[in-house]
Design a protein around this motif. Structure first.
Motif, mmCIF file in Angstrom:
data_model
loop_
_atom_site.group_PDB
_atom_site.id
_atom_site.type_symbol
_atom_site.label_atom_id
_atom_site.label_comp_id
_atom_site.label_asym_id
_atom_site.label_seq_id
_atom_site.Cartn_x
_atom_site.Cartn_y
_atom_site.Cartn_z
ATOM 1 N N THR A 277 0.784 -1.246 -0.180
ATOM 2 C CA THR A 277 0.036 -0.001 0.006
ATOM 3 C C THR A 277 1.009 1.267 -0.130
ATOM 4 O O THR A 277 0.296 2.398 0.059
ATOM 5 N N GLY A 278 2.038 1.114 -0.023
ATOM 6 C CA GLY A 278 3.042 2.450 -0.130
ATOM 7 C C GLY A 278 4.423 1.974 0.567
ATOM 8 O O GLY A 278 5.241 1.494 -0.145
ATOM 9 N N GLY A 279 4.624 2.201 1.682
ATOM 10 C CA GLY A 279 5.952 2.008 2.342
ATOM 11 C C GLY A 279 6.275 2.624 3.678
ATOM 12 O O GLY A 279 5.225 3.468 4.091
ATOM 13 N N VAL A 280 7.193 2.326 4.415
ATOM 14 C CA VAL A 280 7.717 2.815 5.589
ATOM 15 C C VAL A 280 9.093 3.254 5.620
ATOM 16 O O VAL A 280 9.984 2.397 5.201
ATOM 17 N N GLN A 281 9.289 4.241 6.023
ATOM 18 C CA GLN A 281 10.327 4.845 6.154
ATOM 19 C C GLN A 281 11.064 5.159 7.777
ATOM 20 O O GLN A 281 10.241 5.498 8.435
ATOM 21 N N GLN A 282 12.093 4.407 7.931
ATOM 22 C CA GLN A 282 12.586 4.505 9.148
ATOM 23 C C GLN A 282 13.869 5.209 9.452
ATOM 24 O O GLN A 282 14.739 5.017 8.675
ATOM 25 N N VAL A 283 14.026 5.821 10.470
ATOM 26 C CA VAL A 283 15.410 6.566 10.701
ATOM 27 C C VAL A 283 15.757 6.007 12.167
ATOM 28 O O VAL A 283 14.821 6.321 13.031
ATOM 29 N N VAL A 284 16.880 5.455 12.111
ATOM 30 C CA VAL A 284 17.145 4.799 13.555
ATOM 31 C C VAL A 284 18.640 5.235 13.967
ATOM 32 O O VAL A 284 19.436 5.369 12.994
ATOM 33 N N ALA A 285 18.899 5.114 15.183
ATOM 34 C CA ALA A 285 19.980 5.521 15.564
ATOM 35 C C ALA A 285 21.180 4.282 15.597
ATOM 36 O O ALA A 285 20.346 3.152 16.005
ATOM 37 N N ARG A 286 22.278 4.192 15.032
ATOM 38 C CA ARG A 286 23.245 3.137 15.132
ATOM 39 C C ARG A 286 23.380 2.624 16.429
ATOM 40 O O ARG A 286 23.484 1.399 16.741
ATOM 41 N N ASP A 287 23.682 3.511 17.484
ATOM 42 C CA ASP A 287 23.751 3.059 18.692
ATOM 43 C C ASP A 287 22.578 3.606 19.506
ATOM 44 O O ASP A 287 22.275 5.035 19.636
ATOM 45 N N SER A 288 21.783 2.757 20.006
ATOM 46 C CA SER A 288 20.500 3.127 20.880
ATOM 47 C C SER A 288 20.914 3.973 21.979
ATOM 48 O O SER A 288 20.028 4.303 22.625
ATOM 49 N N ALA A 289 22.291 4.061 22.531
ATOM 50 C CA ALA A 289 22.564 4.419 23.854
ATOM 51 C C ALA A 289 22.601 6.062 23.579
ATOM 52 O O ALA A 289 22.624 6.569 24.519
ATOM 53 N N ILE A 290 22.582 6.413 22.256
ATOM 54 C CA ILE A 290 22.819 7.859 22.221
ATOM 55 C C ILE A 290 21.312 8.547 22.045
ATOM 56 O O ILE A 290 20.655 8.868 20.964
ATOM 57 N N ALA A 291 20.889 9.067 23.302
ATOM 58 C CA ALA A 291 19.560 9.670 23.184
ATOM 59 C C ALA A 291 19.360 10.739 22.422
ATOM 60 O O ALA A 291 18.300 11.099 22.012
#
Length: 178
Positions: A61-75
């Motif tokens: 139906t379209g798409g999902v664009q995610q942006v995530v931190a490579r290190d989840s500890a960097i708030a």
């Protein structure tokens, strides 16, 4: 009978090529273009591209664009991702795609169609993730779905190593099915 076999082989070959084109990853732009897009991206996106990863997943139906931190500890990076994706999801819902145009150019594939979508034809939904955020794009209009897919391919090509495709086309998270 040989005539029919040739026709069948041609049809089977065409179906195979069409099916493969949906799963072939986007071509990577030249190193100069990737560098140019990264420079423009740093002017538009507040987070550090090297500390984050863009993930583009095409859906039915379209798409999902995610942006995530490579290190989840960097708030700090996670907060910057969320602020930016909140802002652009609101702009995209209004048909304002000026940020991608500033990064990739006015002739970015799919952009004209997304900009001209009638209100309500392209649904845009923001959601926070533990290590960033995502925007889901959905439509019932096959032309808009194709535009989202072309737009994702362009971003995958031009963001180079800072972007990657998500799970295969045709599969999707149940939460994104509209």
């Amino acid at each position: 009978m040989q005539c029919c076999n040739r026709g069948f082989r041609a049809l089977a070959g065409a179906i195979l090529v069409l099916g493969m084109s949906a799963t072939v990853p986007a071509q990577t732009a030249s190193p100069e273009r990737v560098e140019e897009v990264a420079k423009r991206g740093a002017e538009v996106m507040p987070f550090d591209l090297k500390q984050t990863q863009h993930v583009f997943t095409k859906t039915e139906t379209g798409g999902v664009q995610q942006v995530v931190a490579r290190d989840s500890a960097i708030a700090e990076q996670i907060e910057l991702i969320r602020q930016h994706l909140t802002k652009i999801s609101q702009e995209f819902a209004r048909g304002d795609f000026s940020d991608p145009a500033r990064i990739h150019g006015e002739n970015m594939p799919g952009l004209a169609e997304l900009r001209s979508a009638p209100p309500g034809k392209l649904r845009v939904a923001y959601r926070e993730l533990p290590n960033g955020a995502e925007i889901a794009y959905s439509s019932d209009d096959p032309a808009l779905i194709a535009a989202v897919h072309r737009w994702f391919d362009a971003q995958l090509a031009e963001h180079g190593p800072d972007a990657m495709p998500g799970h295969p086309h045709g599969t999707m998270h149940p939460m994104h099915k509209n």
